[in-house]
Scaffold this motif. Structure first.
Motif, PDB file in Angstrom:
ATOM      1  N   LYS A  26      60.268 112.922  51.836  1.00  0.00           N
ATOM      2  CA  LYS A  26      60.381 113.782  50.660  1.00  0.00           C
ATOM      3  C   LYS A  26      61.799 113.809  50.122  1.00  0.00           C
ATOM      4  O   LYS A  26      62.096 114.566  49.201  1.00  0.00           O
ATOM      5  N   LYS A  60      58.551 113.419  36.034  1.00  0.00           N
ATOM      6  CA  LYS A  60      57.382 113.068  36.824  1.00  0.00           C
ATOM      7  C   LYS A  60      57.617 113.321  38.307  1.00  0.00           C
ATOM      8  O   LYS A  60      56.862 114.019  38.984  1.00  0.00           O
ATOM      9  N   ASN A  61      58.743 112.768  38.799  1.00  0.00           N
ATOM     10  CA  ASN A  61      58.995 112.845  40.236  1.00  0.00           C
ATOM     11  C   ASN A  61      59.339 114.250  40.711  1.00  0.00           C
ATOM     12  O   ASN A  61      58.859 114.689  41.745  1.00  0.00           O
ATOM     13  N   GLY A 106      58.492 116.963  39.205  1.00  0.00           N
ATOM     14  CA  GLY A 106      57.274 117.759  39.064  1.00  0.00           C
ATOM     15  C   GLY A 106      56.392 117.585  40.281  1.00  0.00           C
ATOM     16  O   GLY A 106      55.887 118.566  40.842  1.00  0.00           O
ATOM     17  N   ARG A 107      56.256 116.321  40.697  1.00  0.00           N
ATOM     18  CA  ARG A 107      55.431 116.069  41.872  1.00  0.00           C
ATOM     19  C   ARG A 107      56.029 116.763  43.088  1.00  0.00           C
ATOM     20  O   ARG A 107      55.349 117.407  43.869  1.00  0.00           O
ATOM     21  N   ASP A 152      55.526 120.442  43.021  1.00  0.00           N
ATOM     22  CA  ASP A 152      54.152 120.783  43.369  1.00  0.00           C
ATOM     23  C   ASP A 152      53.958 120.757  44.876  1.00  0.00           C
ATOM     24  O   ASP A 152      53.363 121.671  45.455  1.00  0.00           O
ATOM     25  N   ASP A 153      54.494 119.721  45.482  1.00  0.00           N
ATOM     26  CA  ASP A 153      54.397 119.622  46.937  1.00  0.00           C
ATOM     27  C   ASP A 153      55.059 120.823  47.609  1.00  0.00           C
ATOM     28  O   ASP A 153      54.525 121.416  48.547  1.00  0.00           O
TER      29      ASP A 153
END
Lengths: 139, 1263
Positions: free
Chosen positions: B77, B195-196, B198-199, B202-203
């Motif tokens: 991560k 994008k990244n 945001g992902r 979310d995680d």
């Protein structure tokens, strides 16, 4: 809830001061007296900014290790000070505000008493009751 | 930037998003510099998810060569090492070359990207002019390579392939191409971020939602969210980065709170481990990797976590240029940590937290000082002062803990404790090893020795105090001062301590905070005792002894301190003066008598009410009040001054601020005391000007800012109280003052007349004097001197003349002492004799109207003087006695005018006059009294009233004469009238025969009594009668002895009847009776009855025309009631011969106008004085004409009245008659006769008149 509640006249002498652990009374007197510094600072700062459309609640005057001191000032420059134990973390700003509002209402009642001489220490039982209520709630 | 010099440890390069570069490395290297420079040049708008506000962002990138290892593996991560964009560089323009090598390389690159799921890539094709030229001949159209690449790789995303033209040329085309490339790169980078991140977010959120699951660990989550913070920091989005840390902070705080509420999380266990290290915050590194590792390993303590978190927040805040938020948050953090440790019940070595807080405070302050200049720091004291004060506080408690404060120095126990505390500090951090003033060094040094501790503590305290002063938080400054004073007291330096305490006390007193006042004062008392400042100590002790906030025991202790000192036998110089206000308060002052004004020598009591504030009763050797004496100006006209004197209030209440509780007295300020002033001219006492003055301007106009609080009785230092010695003092010895109100009575000196002002009050207790320097409001009393004064007034109003009446003598002795043998000498007057009485007693009473004595007066009367010997009477007493006097009613007789009184004064005849208020005639009776205190006689007047009015009249019947006297009682008293008598003085032959039957008669108030006498004579009736009417009278129902004589003198003149007039009415001839409307005859017959006497001849005019002596008379017939019509001549002249019985008849025709019994018409007879009559004095002719005419007009009936009026005052009436006669004029005139001289026989006769016809007509009018 509160450990000390004080009403201070425009001229900065105490109209009413009561604290819960009575053995610490002196300490609270010092604390409340010192807090007037911040009250005055806040009043003058706010006064410049907003004129008469000011917020009566002054917020946290200053924290100490053990207590939090909150202030409130009426339009006639009578100050209310509430001291809360720092360990009492459940108390929110809103609750402090409502305590001040209650205090202000009761104070207004005292002032409306035609037998009360403004400027004299408050000896009203009703006011005392309100204050007791605020102090007792959580112990 | 800070972080550049501080060298972050995690990456040697500064953190920038990673962009990988594949393909032609040589080409990239060629373009790298300009690319790296130009990429951040323009900002891009970054639109955010979750409704976060878009931001303009300057993008930077860290371009690294593409390696497969760089691509994140599954589950990793880490964001910092995440490549956000992959670029493939190529400058291939040869189709062949593309087909053979480039395409293959590109698809390999693409594959590896696809494997790792990375879609953020771009292919950059660089075109140069040389390549163009080189391939001009045998090549495909130049776009074909790009097209090929696009068709091969970017099947739907044409924008993933960018052409850069002539990058190294300085042409506009090249620039344009660069710009579009940069724009593209930026856009793609941002897209990748969005994008990244945001992902990632979310995680992260998913992870956070799992926090209630058992295996969840805060530390793990911390690392994840911090990763996000790092990225934001990397993107220079410090605000967002800070938000991440704040969220972590809040989350942790919530867990601790929940723990407090009983909801324990497993992972929290590690934070509850005992604190072993308290080396404070470390803010000099951007990231403290040691602590971070600890957290990552789950080994960090609560202080570690908090420290790390705060250091990160601090770093970000400083990036954000918000250093003052750092200080504020620091204070909150420190308080919070202490609370949290308490809440989590973490075991901490005593003092360890103090060390930690102290170090942390200083560390924060150092950090702030490092990034702000001096001016900024000074301007923002308010933000740092809290930390300074907190550090001071902590150092103080550390000092106390380690025995560094006591003057004995630390014990071995203290030293052990110190060693333990120092051990927890660990080694000094490498960052500060070389700096001289690190917090670590400071603390270590401060704990090492007493001296070092004192130095550091004082330094900190003064710094804090000065800062508080600078931002005018005076109360806080004084509180620090107080704490400093406590330190000094511990160190045995009371002198310095007192200064701080006094300053604090001043502020508490001025603002009326009684509890702090009491507490501080107690500390001051201790200082003063140690310093041996006796006077100050006693003053403070007195204040404390009267302080209700203290316990009775404490108060008694302080009171005893004073009494012990007072009872010490010392020499006189040892006397100590203290302000009275601390000991007792003067609450009330009362004068008796309440007027506060007495005559000299009189007793004036002053009652003081003192409220004693002491807890026990105190014996006072002497209580004295000094008096200022003002001689009364402008003489001592006792009475006049007394009346005008401004009355002093008998009771003065002194107002004090209720007690030390309640508002300070300076709050209200003194009230105005106004007084009227009048400026009068000295010569005639007329008013020049008047105005209002304020009597206490000095109190009101005083500056309030500086001096007012210290003047209150609560004042700190004793006033310079000195008792001024005045000549006169009020003194009371040996008074026991009980706690509370005491009443003390003084006897005020009243020797000299004047104004006495009470100035000061002083209570002496052994060596101690309590002085009240000013009695305010000012209290005065007056002593006056009065002249003796004698007044005489009737006992009952009105005083009646003729009867014995009581009058009251009142003697106000004033300053004069009536000695035995002093007597009042009354000059006797005949008109008012003093009646001797058997027992005449005098009453002596004092000013309060209390009877003092009573004694019998002895009254001796000689011919001229009545002497009343007075009993001895002290001054300022009232002597009263009553005397009976009689005012003799003047009977009208003349007295010799030259009569003189014994004292040589001309006797004033009592003049009677009519009083407007009463019908009675008043007489003013003067009295002349010689008094022993004066060489001048005292003249007094009494007004008496004559109860009667007397009238007389002469009545005639032919020749017979009667005298009638009418006595009218005009008073309010009923009288008995007895022995009514009338005598004639001159003519012995004359006999007055009384026709009165009763000897005694009741004469009621407002009624009259008539008495009648017939005059009888033998030879001749004298023409003038001197009559005296006398009667005895007494008030009704009193015995005979009370009868008093009453005399009335009068004179009657021309008494003799000279003429008689007879009238006869004759019916018309042939008629028996008169008839109305028919003429009748009126026959008037005038007969002379007597020959004129000798005296008459001179008066009456005579005509000697035919030798016969005649008198001319005029007659006149007049009918006033219109019964008769006189026909023809109604008046005429007759000459009467001067012989007796000469008769003259006159015929006159009259006609009755009515029927019935008609009275005869009036017939007047008048004297006719011809013009030849001798004229004595030619006086005002006009008035004479008037006189005569008026007499003519008068009906005869009135004559009687005129006569009575004329004879009322007999003397005057005679005078006026003579006058009238003398006023003769050279004209014939008429003169009426005196009432007795003409007797009309037919007066009031009637005659029957018949109606003219027998027609009986009755007129009836009905309405």
């Amino acid at each position: 809830m509160a450990v000390c509640i004080a009403v201070i006249a425009k001229e900065n002498y105490p109209l009413y001061i009561r604290s819960v652990p009575t053995q610490n009374e002196l300490k609270f007197h010092y604390t409340v007296h010192t807090s007037l510094d911040v009250v005055e600072e806040k009043i003058s700062a706010v006064g410049k900014a907003l004129g008469d459309q000011r917020e009566l609640y002054l917020g946290l005057l200053y924290p100490t290790e053990d207590y939090k001191v909150y202030g409130y000032v009426t339009n006639s420059k009578v100050k209310f000070v509430i001291v809360v134990d720092s360990s009492n973390t459940s108390l929110r700003d809103n609750e402090i505000r409502s305590m001040f509002r209650k205090l202000h209402n009761s104070f207004t009642d005292v002032m409306c008493n035609p037998f009360h001489n403004p400027g004299d220490p408050i000896q009203s039982k009703a006011f005392d009751g309100i204050v007791s209520g605020m102090m007792v709630q959580t112990g | 930037m800070e972080c550049q010099e501080e060298k972050p440890i995690i990456y040697t390069m500064e953190n920038k998003p990673i962009v990988t570069c594949a393909g032609d490395q040589a080409l990239f290297t060629l373009l790298y510099t300009s690319l790296a420079q130009q990429l951040p040049r323009e900002p891009m708008e970054w639109r955010r998810t979750y409704g976060r506000a878009p931001k303009m962002i300057h993008l930077e990138a860290n371009f690294v060569q593409f390696k497969e290892e760089l691509l994140p593996k599954d589950g990793n991560k880490a964001l910092l090492t995440f490549p956000f964009l992959h670029i493939y560089w190529t400058d291939c323009c040869d189709t062949e070359a593309y087909k053979t090598s480039v395409k293959e390389d590109m698809s390999r690159w693409q594959n590896s990207l696809r494997v790792h799921g990375s879609a953020d890539w771009v292919i950059i094709v660089v075109e140069t002019n040389d390549t163009k030229k080189k391939n001009k001949t045998n090549i495909l159209p130049r776009s074909s390579i790009v097209d090929k690449i696009r068709s091969d790789f970017c099947n739907k995303q044409n924008d993933r392939c960018v052409v850069l033209s002539d990058p190294l040329k300085d042409s506009s085309r090249s620039q344009e191409s660069w710009n579009s490339l940069l724009l593209k790169l930026r856009t793609l980078l941002l897209m990748s971020f969005t994008k990244n991140l945001g992902r990632f977010e979310d995680d992260m959120r998913t992870l956070r939602e799992k926090r209630t699951q058992p295996g969840w660990s805060f530390c793990e989550y911390f690392m994840v969210q911090e990763e996000l913070a790092f990225v934001f920091e990397m993107l220079q989005q410090f605000e967002d980065a800070l938000v991440q840390y704040d969220e972590l902070d809040a989350l942790f705080t919530q867990y601790v709170l929940n723990f407090g509420a009983g909801d324990t999380a497993n992972w929290l266990g590690s934070f509850c481990a005992p604190v072993r290290c308290w080396n404070g915050l470390l803010l000099r590194r951007p990231i403290d990797m040691e602590k971070r590792d600890g957290i990552q390993r789950g080994e960090a303590s609560l202080l570690d976590l908090r420290s790390y978190l705060f250091s990160r927040q601090c770093t970000l805040l400083i990036f954000l240029q918000r250093p003052w938020e750092v200080t504020q948050r620091a204070l909150e953090l420190l308080h919070n940590c202490v609370q949290e440790l308490r809440l989590l019940e973490v075991s901490v070595l005593e003092g360890a937290l103090d060390c930690w807080v102290f170090l942390s405070c200083l560390e924060v302050l150092h950090r702030i000082e490092g990034c702000c200049d001096q001016a900024q720091l000074a301007a923002n004291c308010s933000h740092t002062v809290g930390l300074w004060a907190y550090a001071t506080d902590k150092l103080k408690s550390l000092g106390e803990l380690c025995g560094l404060v006591s003057d004995k120095g630390p014990t071995s126990e203290d030293l052990n404790r110190t060693v333990d505390l120092l051990a927890g500090l660990g080694d000094e951090r490498p960052e500060t090893v070389n700096s001289l003033q690190s917090p670590y060094k400071k603390l270590k040094e401060a704990l090492s020795s007493v001296e070092a501790f004192e130095r550091h503590y004082l330094e900190l305290s003064h710094a804090a105090m000065e800062m508080y002063r600078a931002i005018s938080r005076m109360r806080s400054a004084r509180l620090v001062g107080k704490s400093l004073a406590e330190f000094y007291m511990r160190k045995g330096d009371p002198e310095r301590a007192e200064a701080f305490l006094q300053e604090a006390l001043k502020s508490y007193v001025s603002e009326g905070w009684s509890l702090p006042v009491t507490h501080t004062r107690k500390q001051i008392a201790e200082c003063q005792k140690l310093l041996g400042r006796t006077e100050d100590y006693l003053q403070t002790s007195a204040l404390l002894a009267g302080d209700v906030n203290l316990t009775t025991e404490e108060r008694k202790h302080f009171c005893q301190e004073i009494l012990t000192f007072a009872s010490k036998s010392g020499d006189q110089s040892q006397k100590v003066s203290l302000s009275m206000g601390v000991f007792a308060q003067l609450t009330r002052l009362q004068f008796c008598p309440a007027t506060a004004s007495v005559h000299s020598g009189a007793v004036l009591k002053v009652e003081l009410t003192l409220r004693c504030l002491m807890p026990v009763s105190v014996r006072i050797q002497q209580l004295a009040a000094s008096i200022h004496f003002d001689l009364e100006h402008g003489g001592t006209h006792g009475r006049l001054k007394g009346a005008q004197r401004q009355t002093n209030p008998g009771t003065v209440d002194f107002i004090h601020s209720s007690s030390s509780a309640g508002p300070p007295s300076s709050a209200g300020g003194p009230s105005l005391e106004l007084d009227e002033i009048q400026d009068r001219s000295p010569s005639d006492n007329s008013l020049n000007s008047t105005g209002v003055v304020c009597k206490n301007t000095h109190l009101i106009m005083r500056r309030h800012d500086s001096s007012s609080p210290s003047d209150t009785p609560n004042c700190v230092s004793p006033l310079a109280v000195t008792m001024k010695e005045e000549a006169q003092m009020l003194k009371v010895q040996d008074v026991m003052l009980e706690p509370g109100n005491n009443s003390i009575v003084f006897t005020a000196p009243s020797g000299q007349p004047g104004t006495y002002t009470l100035r000061q009050l002083c209570a002496t207790v052994g060596q101690v004097q309590f002085v009240l320097p000013h009695i305010y409001p000012s209290v005065q009393y007056e002593v006056y001197s009065q002249e003796p004064q004698l007044t005489v007034e009737p006992l009952s109003e009105p005083l009646l003349a003729g009867l014995p009446q009581m009058v009251k003598f009142t003697l106000l002795t004033g300053h004069y002492t009536v000695k035995k043998g002093d007597a009042l000498q009354l000059s006797n007057t005949d008109s008012m004799p003093i009646l001797p009485s058997a027992s005449c007693s005098a009453r002596i009473s004092n000013t309060a109207a209390e009877l003092v004595g009573e004694s019998v007066l002895s009254i001796q009367s000689s011919e001229k003087v009545t002497s009343i010997s007075l009993p001895s009477t002290p001054p300022y007493h009232t002597l009263e006695f009553q005397l009976e006097v009689l005012c003799i009613i003047p009977s009208g007789s003349e007295r010799p005018a030259n009569e003189r009184l014994t004292n040589g004064e001309v006797r004033h005849r009592p003049r009677s006059y009519s009083h407007p208020d009463t019908p009675m005639t008043a007489i003013d009776q003067r009295m002349s009294i010689d008094c022993p205190w004066s060489i001048y006689s005292t003249l007094l007047a009494l007004t008496f009233y004559i109860p009667f009015k007397t009238k007389h009249s002469l009545l005639s019947a032919g020749n017979r004469k009667y005298i009638q006297v009418c006595v009218q009682n005009v008073s309010d008293v009923n009288f008995t009238l007895a022995e009514v008598k009338l005598t004639e003085k001159q003519h012995a032959s004359l006999e007055l025969q009384s026709l009165n039957t009763k000897t005694q008669q009741l004469l009621c108030s407002k009624h009259s009594v008539f008495c009648l006498w017939e005059v009888r004579w033998k030879d001749d009736l004298p023409s003038c009668l001197q009559c005296v009417f006398s009667a005895n009278f007494s008030p009704f129902n009193q015995d005979v002895s009370a009868f008093k004589p009453f005399h009335y003198q009068f004179q009657l003149e021309r008494v003799t009847t000279l003429y008689s007039v007879r009238a006869e009415i004759l019916p018309p001839p042939g008629e028996q009776y008169c008839r109305s409307g028919f003429l009748c005859g009126l026959e008037v017959c005038i007969t002379r009855l007597t020959e004129p006497a000798e005296g008459e001849t001179g008066e009456d005019s005579k005509t000697d025309t035919d030798g016969l002596r005649t008198t001319k008379l005029m007659y006149e017939v007049a009918d006033s009631s219109s019964n008769w019509a006189v026909c023809g001549k109604s008046s005429g002249m007759v000459s009467m011969p001067m012989t007796s019985n000469a008769t003259h008849k006159v015929q006159i025709e009259v006609m009755p106008l009515f029927a019935g019994h008609l009275p005869f018409p009036k017939i007047k007879v008048l004297k006719y004085l011809p013009h030849t009559a001798p004229v004595a004095i030619q006086s005002d002719p006009d008035s004479c004409v008037e006189d005569t005419l008026s007499l003519l007009d008068k009906p005869l009936d009135d004559q009687g009245d005129t006569a009575s009026i004329r004879s009322r005052g007999s003397v005057h009436s005679v005078g006026s008659n003579e006058q009238q006669q003398q006023k003769g004029v050279a004209m014939p005139r008429l003169e009426p006769f005196s009432p007795g001289q003409v007797f009309n026989h037919s007066h009031a006769r009637q005659v029957l008149v018949l109606p003219a016809t027998d027609d009986h007509i009755m007129e009836v009018n009905a309405t």
